[in-house]
Design a protein around this motif. Structure first.
Motif, PDB file in Angstrom:
ATOM      1  N   ARG A 190     -21.491 -25.613  17.624  1.00  0.00           N
ATOM      2  CA  ARG A 190     -20.194 -25.452  16.975  1.00  0.00           C
ATOM      3  C   ARG A 190     -19.295 -24.543  17.810  1.00  0.00           C
ATOM      4  O   ARG A 190     -18.099 -24.803  17.965  1.00  0.00           O
ATOM      5  CB  ARG A 190     -20.371 -24.882  15.563  1.00  0.00           C
ATOM      6  CG  ARG A 190     -19.076 -24.853  14.746  1.00  0.00           C
ATOM      7  CD  ARG A 190     -19.179 -23.949  13.551  1.00  0.00           C
ATOM      8  NE  ARG A 190     -19.345 -22.549  13.935  1.00  0.00           N
ATOM      9  CZ  ARG A 190     -18.366 -21.778  14.398  1.00  0.00           C
ATOM     10  NH1 ARG A 190     -17.138 -22.265  14.563  1.00  0.00           N
ATOM     11  NH2 ARG A 190     -18.595 -20.516  14.717  1.00  0.00           N
ATOM     12  N   ARG A 191     -19.887 -23.489  18.369  1.00  0.00           N
ATOM     13  CA  ARG A 191     -19.096 -22.568  19.195  1.00  0.00           C
ATOM     14  C   ARG A 191     -18.662 -23.224  20.501  1.00  0.00           C
ATOM     15  O   ARG A 191     -17.514 -23.063  20.937  1.00  0.00           O
ATOM     16  CB  ARG A 191     -19.903 -21.298  19.481  1.00  0.00           C
ATOM     17  CG  ARG A 191     -20.154 -20.444  18.255  1.00  0.00           C
ATOM     18  CD  ARG A 191     -20.859 -19.160  18.654  1.00  0.00           C
ATOM     19  NE  ARG A 191     -21.401 -18.462  17.498  1.00  0.00           N
ATOM     20  CZ  ARG A 191     -22.121 -17.342  17.577  1.00  0.00           C
ATOM     21  NH1 ARG A 191     -22.373 -16.795  18.778  1.00  0.00           N
ATOM     22  NH2 ARG A 191     -22.596 -16.772  16.483  1.00  0.00           N
ATOM     23  N   LEU A 192     -19.577 -23.966  21.127  1.00  0.00           N
ATOM     24  CA  LEU A 192     -19.195 -24.660  22.355  1.00  0.00           C
ATOM     25  C   LEU A 192     -18.090 -25.675  22.072  1.00  0.00           C
ATOM     26  O   LEU A 192     -17.149 -25.822  22.861  1.00  0.00           O
ATOM     27  CB  LEU A 192     -20.411 -25.360  22.968  1.00  0.00           C
ATOM     28  CG  LEU A 192     -21.550 -24.463  23.476  1.00  0.00           C
ATOM     29  CD1 LEU A 192     -22.654 -25.314  24.081  1.00  0.00           C
ATOM     30  CD2 LEU A 192     -21.048 -23.445  24.485  1.00  0.00           C
ATOM     31  N   GLN A 193     -18.178 -26.328  20.937  1.00  0.00           N
ATOM     32  CA  GLN A 193     -17.148 -27.292  20.548  1.00  0.00           C
ATOM     33  C   GLN A 193     -15.808 -26.608  20.280  1.00  0.00           C
ATOM     34  O   GLN A 193     -14.746 -27.145  20.603  1.00  0.00           O
ATOM     35  CB  GLN A 193     -17.600 -28.060  19.314  1.00  0.00           C
ATOM     36  CG  GLN A 193     -16.618 -29.116  18.833  1.00  0.00           C
ATOM     37  CD  GLN A 193     -17.058 -29.726  17.520  1.00  0.00           C
ATOM     38  OE1 GLN A 193     -17.293 -29.023  16.542  1.00  0.00           O
ATOM     39  NE2 GLN A 193     -17.189 -31.053  17.493  1.00  0.00           N
ATOM     40  N   SER A 194     -15.868 -25.409  19.713  1.00  0.00           N
ATOM     41  CA  SER A 194     -14.633 -24.716  19.339  1.00  0.00           C
ATOM     42  C   SER A 194     -13.766 -24.377  20.546  1.00  0.00           C
ATOM     43  O   SER A 194     -12.539 -24.332  20.444  1.00  0.00           O
ATOM     44  CB  SER A 194     -14.958 -23.435  18.551  1.00  0.00           C
ATOM     45  OG  SER A 194     -15.532 -22.445  19.394  1.00  0.00           O
ATOM     46  N   VAL A 195     -14.384 -24.133  21.696  1.00  0.00           N
ATOM     47  CA  VAL A 195     -13.615 -23.788  22.893  1.00  0.00           C
ATOM     48  C   VAL A 195     -13.352 -25.004  23.785  1.00  0.00           C
ATOM     49  O   VAL A 195     -12.547 -24.932  24.711  1.00  0.00           O
ATOM     50  CB  VAL A 195     -14.310 -22.678  23.720  1.00  0.00           C
ATOM     51  CG1 VAL A 195     -14.406 -21.397  22.910  1.00  0.00           C
ATOM     52  CG2 VAL A 195     -15.686 -23.121  24.186  1.00  0.00           C
ATOM     53  N   ASN A 196     -14.028 -26.110  23.510  1.00  0.00           N
ATOM     54  CA  ASN A 196     -13.836 -27.331  24.305  1.00  0.00           C
ATOM     55  C   ASN A 196     -14.094 -28.543  23.407  1.00  0.00           C
ATOM     56  O   ASN A 196     -15.129 -29.183  23.499  1.00  0.00           O
ATOM     57  CB  ASN A 196     -14.798 -27.319  25.498  1.00  0.00           C
ATOM     58  CG  ASN A 196     -14.480 -28.414  26.503  1.00  0.00           C
ATOM     59  OD1 ASN A 196     -13.554 -29.204  26.318  1.00  0.00           O
ATOM     60  ND2 ASN A 196     -15.258 -28.479  27.569  1.00  0.00           N
ATOM     61  N   PRO A 197     -13.137 -28.873  22.556  1.00  0.00           N
ATOM     62  CA  PRO A 197     -13.350 -29.924  21.558  1.00  0.00           C
ATOM     63  C   PRO A 197     -13.613 -31.309  22.137  1.00  0.00           C
ATOM     64  O   PRO A 197     -14.313 -32.113  21.532  1.00  0.00           O
ATOM     65  CB  PRO A 197     -12.040 -29.920  20.753  1.00  0.00           C
ATOM     66  CG  PRO A 197     -11.444 -28.581  21.000  1.00  0.00           C
ATOM     67  CD  PRO A 197     -11.828 -28.224  22.397  1.00  0.00           C
ATOM     68  N   GLU A 198     -13.047 -31.608  23.291  1.00  0.00           N
ATOM     69  CA  GLU A 198     -13.215 -32.927  23.896  1.00  0.00           C
ATOM     70  C   GLU A 198     -13.664 -32.772  25.352  1.00  0.00           C
ATOM     71  O   GLU A 198     -12.893 -32.966  26.297  1.00  0.00           O
ATOM     72  CB  GLU A 198     -11.909 -33.717  23.826  1.00  0.00           C
ATOM     73  CG  GLU A 198     -11.463 -34.003  22.399  1.00  0.00           C
ATOM     74  CD  GLU A 198     -10.191 -34.812  22.342  1.00  0.00           C
ATOM     75  OE1 GLU A 198      -9.640 -35.161  23.420  1.00  0.00           O
ATOM     76  OE2 GLU A 198      -9.736 -35.102  21.221  1.00  0.00           O
ATOM     77  N   PRO A 199     -14.928 -32.411  25.558  1.00  0.00           N
ATOM     78  CA  PRO A 199     -15.416 -32.169  26.924  1.00  0.00           C
ATOM     79  C   PRO A 199     -15.469 -33.458  27.744  1.00  0.00           C
ATOM     80  O   PRO A 199     -15.698 -34.544  27.208  1.00  0.00           O
ATOM     81  CB  PRO A 199     -16.820 -31.611  26.688  1.00  0.00           C
ATOM     82  CG  PRO A 199     -17.264 -32.257  25.413  1.00  0.00           C
ATOM     83  CD  PRO A 199     -16.024 -32.315  24.566  1.00  0.00           C
ATOM     84  N   ARG A 241     -24.374 -34.582  19.257  1.00  0.00           N
ATOM     85  CA  ARG A 241     -25.230 -35.196  20.267  1.00  0.00           C
ATOM     86  C   ARG A 241     -24.448 -35.922  21.364  1.00  0.00           C
ATOM     87  O   ARG A 241     -24.816 -35.876  22.536  1.00  0.00           O
ATOM     88  CB  ARG A 241     -26.213 -36.142  19.586  1.00  0.00           C
ATOM     89  CG  ARG A 241     -27.527 -36.306  20.342  1.00  0.00           C
ATOM     90  CD  ARG A 241     -28.574 -36.925  19.448  1.00  0.00           C
ATOM     91  NE  ARG A 241     -29.008 -35.995  18.403  1.00  0.00           N
ATOM     92  CZ  ARG A 241     -29.531 -36.368  17.252  1.00  0.00           C
ATOM     93  NH1 ARG A 241     -29.682 -37.648  16.978  1.00  0.00           N
ATOM     94  NH2 ARG A 241     -29.917 -35.462  16.365  1.00  0.00           N
ATOM     95  N   LYS A 242     -23.368 -36.579  21.033  1.00  0.00           N
ATOM     96  CA  LYS A 242     -22.630 -37.356  22.040  1.00  0.00           C
ATOM     97  C   LYS A 242     -22.017 -36.461  23.118  1.00  0.00           C
ATOM     98  O   LYS A 242     -21.972 -36.821  24.283  1.00  0.00           O
ATOM     99  CB  LYS A 242     -21.543 -38.201  21.378  1.00  0.00           C
ATOM    100  CG  LYS A 242     -20.801 -39.115  22.361  1.00  0.00           C
ATOM    101  CD  LYS A 242     -19.836 -40.030  21.649  1.00  0.00           C
ATOM    102  CE  LYS A 242     -18.591 -39.297  21.203  1.00  0.00           C
ATOM    103  NZ  LYS A 242     -17.733 -38.906  22.361  1.00  0.00           N
ATOM    104  N   ASP A 243     -21.558 -35.278  22.724  1.00  0.00           N
ATOM    105  CA  ASP A 243     -20.884 -34.393  23.682  1.00  0.00           C
ATOM    106  C   ASP A 243     -21.773 -33.274  24.221  1.00  0.00           C
ATOM    107  O   ASP A 243     -21.340 -32.504  25.079  1.00  0.00           O
ATOM    108  CB  ASP A 243     -19.645 -33.770  23.034  1.00  0.00           C
ATOM    109  CG  ASP A 243     -18.547 -34.795  22.781  1.00  0.00           C
ATOM    110  OD1 ASP A 243     -18.387 -35.698  23.622  1.00  0.00           O
ATOM    111  OD2 ASP A 243     -17.861 -34.697  21.756  1.00  0.00           O
TER     112      ASP A 243
END
Length: 212
Positions: free
Chosen positions: A11-20, A172-174
């Motif tokens: 969740r934290r990794l997603q919060s700083v890079n929502p669409e890697p 899982r996808k990202d």
């Protein structure tokens, strides 16, 4: 690492890079495939420099075949192992035209049957080009998975299988891109940047670095 912590980790990794996204430059599944083949034991920066020369000239299987192996080498010679990579790319182009109508197949068995394509390359293409929730375990992901406690394993395949079970389904996808980028820029091999790490408190690494 328990499930709640794994969910918070991503969740934290997603919060700083929502669409890697991958740092390899490409505009089609074929361009991505060639770039990933070239990336073995090479940096994404180096691959991008080479493909910026190559793709305006040849960016389809037919065009690269017409360029020929020696012509291809002239465009990628700044990349390590360019001789063997050029040979494999030419064979792959021929196989794509003969067996897949010039298109990159979207299944693992067909991808791994292409010259120069192993499991890691197939996983990158399946995930990045076709959106499948696969995880290609390179040196960065192998290190991050073991160091943080996300997935301990002695081989890339063991880590891959454990990650596919450990990463919560919504992430899982990202996960592939988040983990690579985290390993490349924060959880670095020689000296991880623990003071600036957004998942420091969730990480099992015992030798965390301190701010200087």
């Amino acid at each position: 690492m328990n499930r709640a912590n794994r969910e918070e980790f991503f969740r934290r990794l997603q919060s700083v890079n929502p669409e890697p996204r991958t740092e390899l430059e490409y505009d089609s599944p074929f361009e991505l495939l060639v770039a990933v083949i070239l990336s073995a034991q090479a940096t994404d920066v180096g691959v991008n420099k080479a493909t910026r020369r190559l793709y305006p000239v040849a960016n389809t299987p037919q065009a690269i075949l017409e360029l020929g192996e020696e012509g291809l080498k002239r465009h990628i010679r700044t990349i390590g192992l360019f001789n063997s990579k050029a040979h494999n790319i030419i064979l792959t182009c021929r196989k794509l035209l003969e067996e897949h109508g010039g298109e990159v197949p979207a299944n693992r068995a067909a991808l791994e049957a292409l010259p120069g394509v192993g499991r890691k390359t197939a996983n990158v293409v399946l995930n990045t080009a076709f959106g499948e929730p696969t995880i290609a375990v390179d040196t960065h992901i192998f290190r991050v998975a073991n160091r943080t406690g996300l997935a301990h394993g002695k081989t890339p395949l063991e880590v891959e299988r454990k990650l596919l079970k450990a990463v919560p389904e919504p992430f899982r996808k990202d996960a592939h891109h988040w983990l690579i980028l985290h390993g490349r820029y924060t959880c670095k091999a020689r000296k991880p940047d623990c003071p600036r790490c957004i998942v420091r408190d969730l990480c099992a690494y015992r030798n965390k670095t301190e701010a200087e």
